[in-house]
Design a protein around this motif. Structure first.
Motif, PDB file in Angstrom:
ATOM      1  N   CYS A 246       4.349   3.779  -6.995  1.00  0.00           N
ATOM      2  CA  CYS A 246       3.550   2.843  -7.789  1.00  0.00           C
ATOM      3  C   CYS A 246       4.183   2.562  -9.150  1.00  0.00           C
ATOM      4  O   CYS A 246       4.479   3.491  -9.900  1.00  0.00           O
ATOM      5  N   PRO A 247       4.428   1.290  -9.493  1.00  0.00           N
ATOM      6  CA  PRO A 247       4.963   0.973 -10.818  1.00  0.00           C
ATOM      7  C   PRO A 247       3.897   1.133 -11.899  1.00  0.00           C
ATOM      8  O   PRO A 247       2.713   0.911 -11.653  1.00  0.00           O
ATOM      9  N   VAL A 248       4.312   1.523 -13.092  1.00  0.00           N
ATOM     10  CA  VAL A 248       3.377   1.723 -14.197  1.00  0.00           C
ATOM     11  C   VAL A 248       2.936   0.365 -14.746  1.00  0.00           C
ATOM     12  O   VAL A 248       3.742  -0.538 -14.929  1.00  0.00           O
ATOM     13  N   GLY A 249       1.645   0.214 -14.986  1.00  0.00           N
ATOM     14  CA  GLY A 249       1.145  -0.994 -15.644  1.00  0.00           C
ATOM     15  C   GLY A 249       0.750  -2.123 -14.716  1.00  0.00           C
ATOM     16  O   GLY A 249       0.223  -3.129 -15.163  1.00  0.00           O
ATOM     17  N   GLU A 250       0.992  -1.980 -13.418  1.00  0.00           N
ATOM     18  CA  GLU A 250       0.632  -3.034 -12.472  1.00  0.00           C
ATOM     19  C   GLU A 250      -0.815  -2.859 -12.005  1.00  0.00           C
ATOM     20  O   GLU A 250      -1.252  -1.741 -11.724  1.00  0.00           O
ATOM     21  N   ILE A 251      -1.544  -3.954 -11.901  1.00  0.00           N
ATOM     22  CA  ILE A 251      -2.896  -3.925 -11.343  1.00  0.00           C
ATOM     23  C   ILE A 251      -2.781  -4.318  -9.877  1.00  0.00           C
ATOM     24  O   ILE A 251      -2.366  -5.427  -9.544  1.00  0.00           O
ATOM     25  N   LEU A 252      -3.128  -3.387  -8.984  1.00  0.00           N
ATOM     26  CA  LEU A 252      -2.952  -3.592  -7.551  1.00  0.00           C
ATOM     27  C   LEU A 252      -4.308  -3.804  -6.879  1.00  0.00           C
ATOM     28  O   LEU A 252      -5.337  -3.305  -7.341  1.00  0.00           O
ATOM     29  N   PRO A 253      -4.315  -4.539  -5.765  1.00  0.00           N
ATOM     30  CA  PRO A 253      -5.598  -4.942  -5.160  1.00  0.00           C
ATOM     31  C   PRO A 253      -6.394  -3.810  -4.515  1.00  0.00           C
ATOM     32  O   PRO A 253      -7.608  -3.846  -4.493  1.00  0.00           O
ATOM     33  N   ASN A 254      -5.723  -2.781  -3.966  1.00  0.00           N
ATOM     34  CA  ASN A 254      -6.424  -1.730  -3.232  1.00  0.00           C
ATOM     35  C   ASN A 254      -6.137  -0.358  -3.837  1.00  0.00           C
ATOM     36  O   ASN A 254      -5.025  -0.114  -4.326  1.00  0.00           O
ATOM     37  N   PRO A 255      -7.116   0.561  -3.785  1.00  0.00           N
ATOM     38  CA  PRO A 255      -6.883   1.921  -4.313  1.00  0.00           C
ATOM     39  C   PRO A 255      -5.698   2.618  -3.651  1.00  0.00           C
ATOM     40  O   PRO A 255      -4.967   3.370  -4.293  1.00  0.00           O
ATOM     41  N   SER A 256      -5.489   2.365  -2.341  1.00  0.00           N
ATOM     42  CA  SER A 256      -4.390   3.011  -1.613  1.00  0.00           C
ATOM     43  C   SER A 256      -3.020   2.557  -2.124  1.00  0.00           C
ATOM     44  O   SER A 256      -2.016   3.243  -1.921  1.00  0.00           O
ATOM     45  N   ASP A 257      -2.999   1.397  -2.808  1.00  0.00           N
ATOM     46  CA  ASP A 257      -1.723   0.862  -3.296  1.00  0.00           C
ATOM     47  C   ASP A 257      -1.146   1.694  -4.439  1.00  0.00           C
ATOM     48  O   ASP A 257       0.032   1.556  -4.769  1.00  0.00           O
ATOM     49  N   TYR A 258      -1.980   2.538  -5.056  1.00  0.00           N
ATOM     50  CA  TYR A 258      -1.496   3.335  -6.178  1.00  0.00           C
ATOM     51  C   TYR A 258      -0.810   4.620  -5.722  1.00  0.00           C
ATOM     52  O   TYR A 258      -0.327   5.382  -6.545  1.00  0.00           O
ATOM     53  N   LYS A 259      -0.796   4.850  -4.409  1.00  0.00           N
ATOM     54  CA  LYS A 259      -0.124   6.030  -3.866  1.00  0.00           C
ATOM     55  C   LYS A 259       1.202   5.620  -3.237  1.00  0.00           C
ATOM     56  O   LYS A 259       1.387   4.475  -2.838  1.00  0.00           O
ATOM     57  N   SER A 260       2.126   6.569  -3.149  1.00  0.00           N
ATOM     58  CA  SER A 260       3.451   6.282  -2.602  1.00  0.00           C
ATOM     59  C   SER A 260       3.363   5.781  -1.166  1.00  0.00           C
ATOM     60  O   SER A 260       2.504   6.218  -0.392  1.00  0.00           O
TER      61      SER A 260
END
Length: 522
Positions: free
Chosen positions: A105-119
């Motif tokens: 996960c890149p720092v500072g990006e707003i991603l659409p799904n909670p799962s997107d914040y995991k590797s």
């Protein structure tokens, strides 16, 4: 002022517990890694072989995870003993994963799904599907069908953690087509995506009419690099090509009509049409000729490294300024060594602009500086050198007395990579601990023995040496990874037998540290 006091691990831990660094997460992270580095390099710390396994399929390692069976099985190497994270269902040969990249996960990006914040593992399958797989559970989170008009085979980062390039196998045509002299117009394809969320930039064709007899092409940092069998390397702007030659903007998951066929972009059987077709020669950014297409860019300011395009020049490296192709002062680097394996050179991955030149018995770290009184020109100078631990052969050149009493002098010239002498095989950089790791191998009797040395990245000082318990056969293929408190050795033996040896850091409280090696210039 007196000498700077060396950091004390206990004091740093106490300051961290009291919240001295709480306002700056970066300071906390650097402090933690400084503590870990001190623990790794201290005399009482050992690296213990905690796990060994063998496989009939390739073994891959990425950021604390070991992958088996074409990425179908994932084992975590972070625990005290490796444990299985997941195992995906068995699949046919046509559905196996052929290549993969780890996305974090890149720092500072707003991603659409909670799962997107995991590797996630971005995987390319043999039947042209692109999957995004959870790196912890193995669950398929997203999937894209690429195309049926070519065979995609390779994954690489164009921009690390942001843009990926999926490259097809080269289209060499059938045997009958080649015998009939039928030319294949399209040599290969490059599919380019932004990752997380997945969005298509486009699929580019590399055709013979525009580029000629291309042997390979790739994308790196927005630059299309095209290579030829003659040694020629040409660079083009991918953004300029996209703006000039994109036929139609395509969006994943949207309906599309292309060439009389309708479907959904990224879904089977429609896939993704090739929407970037170059019809005229694009503007050339740069070209250079180099032996075996060896070409690297780096340094501050930008320089490039090539080998002159003649076989007798193998092992000779020219370091030139990118802006005007001028050779840097002392820019011809040649390691005077006589060996079966050639030396190699590359820009230091620590972004310092330095250069690492590796030979069988020495590792040179070079720096790029402005020439005094001439800021327009730059020169190459040695920062430090790491030498192999070799003793001069006492039996070399000793005279021999024959039966008749005649004295005969023998001249014995050993190769620089003679297996009975300590020889450097692998040099890598651990960016979080700021350490250079060097694998050195010596043939002892019938088997080779290797050790992994940690050197200060600033001065080259030897801080730690770790013996590897397994034998090292120089005829096999080897990979060694040093990742924080982990050392991992992957070896490929004949008949596609792969072995994996995992070492983990162990602090032995029963041993007292007798010496304190610090990272200081000697």
């Amino acid at each position: 002022m007196g000498p700077t006091q060396k950091p004390n691990v206990c004091r740093q831990l106490s300051r961290r517990a009291l919240g001295f660094f709480s306002r700056d997460a970066g300071v906390v992270q650097r402090t933690n890694l400084g503590i870990l580095r001190a623990l790794v390099c201290q005399e009482s710390t050992k690296f213990k072989n905690v796990w060994t396994t063998h496989s009939k399929s390739p073994i891959a390692y990425e950021r604390g995870r070991i992958y088996f069976d074409n990425y179908r099985c994932c084992v975590s190497s972070v625990a005290s003993e490796p444990r299985k994270l997941y195992e995906m269902p068995k699949c046919s040969k046509s559905e196996k994963i052929e290549d993969a990249l780890l996305w974090e996960c890149p720092v500072g990006e707003i991603l659409p799904n909670p799962s997107d914040y995991k590797s996630s593992l971005i995987a390319l399958t043999a039947h042209n599907w692109l999957f995004r797989i959870s790196a912890t559970t193995g669950k398929v989170l997203e999937k894209i069908y690429l195309a049926s008009y070519c065979k995609f085979r390779y994954l690489s980062w164009d921009t690390p953690q942001e843009v990926i390039a999926v490259k097809s196998a080269q289209n060499k045509g059938t045997v009958l087509a080649r015998q009939a002299g039928i030319q294949q117009p399209v040599l290969l394809y490059l599919a380019v995506f932004h990752v997380l969320p997945f969005s298509l930039i486009g699929i580019l064709e590399i055709n013979k009419k525009i580029f000629g007899n291309v042997t390979d092409a790739t994308l790196s940092h927005g630059i299309l690099i095209v290579m030829y069998s003659s040694g020629l390397v040409r660079l083009y702007s991918f953004q300029a090509i996209t703006e000039q030659f994109m036929q139609q903007k395509l969006d994943l998951g949207c309906a599309c009509r292309w060439g009389g066929t309708a479907g959904t972009v990224g879904e089977a059987p429609f896939g993704i049409p090739c929407n970037i077709k170059i019809t005229d020669t694009p503007p050339l950014l740069f070209e250079v000729s180099s032996l075996e297409n060896a070409f690297q860019i780096g340094g501050h300011p930008w320089h490039y490294i090539i080998t002159p395009n003649k076989k007798k020049q193998k092992g000779v490296f020219h370091i030139c300024a990118l802006k005007d192709n001028s050779l840097a002062k002392n820019g011809i680097q040649e390691m005077e060594c006589c060996s079966l394996e050639s030396d190699w050179i590359y820009f230091h991955p620590d972004a310092s602009g330095r250069i690492i030149h590796v030979g069988p018995n020495q590792v040179k770290v070079l720096k790029l500086n402005e020439v005094e009184n001439d800021s327009a020109q730059h020169q190459i100078s040695e920062d430090f050198v790491i030498l192999a631990n070799r003793e001069k052969n006492k039996n070399e050149n000793l005279p021999t007395v024959t039966a008749s009493g005649r004295v005969v002098k023998k001249n014995v010239n050993l190769l620089d990579d003679d297996p009975e002498q300590e020889t450097f095989k692998i040099v890598d950089y651990e960016d979080e601990l700021d350490l250079l790791s060097v694998v050195a191998v010596t043939q002892i009797d019938a088997e080779g023995k290797a050790h992994l040395d940690f050197h200060c990245n600033e001065y080259g000082t030897l801080l730690k040496s770790i013996p590897l318990v397994e034998s090292w056969d120089v005829t096999y293929s080897h990979e060694v990874y040093f990742d924080r408190d982990l050392v991992l050795h992957i070896e490929q033996k004949p008949s596609r037998v792969f072995s994996c040896y995992v070492y983990q850091m162990v602090c032995d409280p029963g041993e007292e540290e007798t010496t304190n090696r610090s990272c200081e210039k000697e």
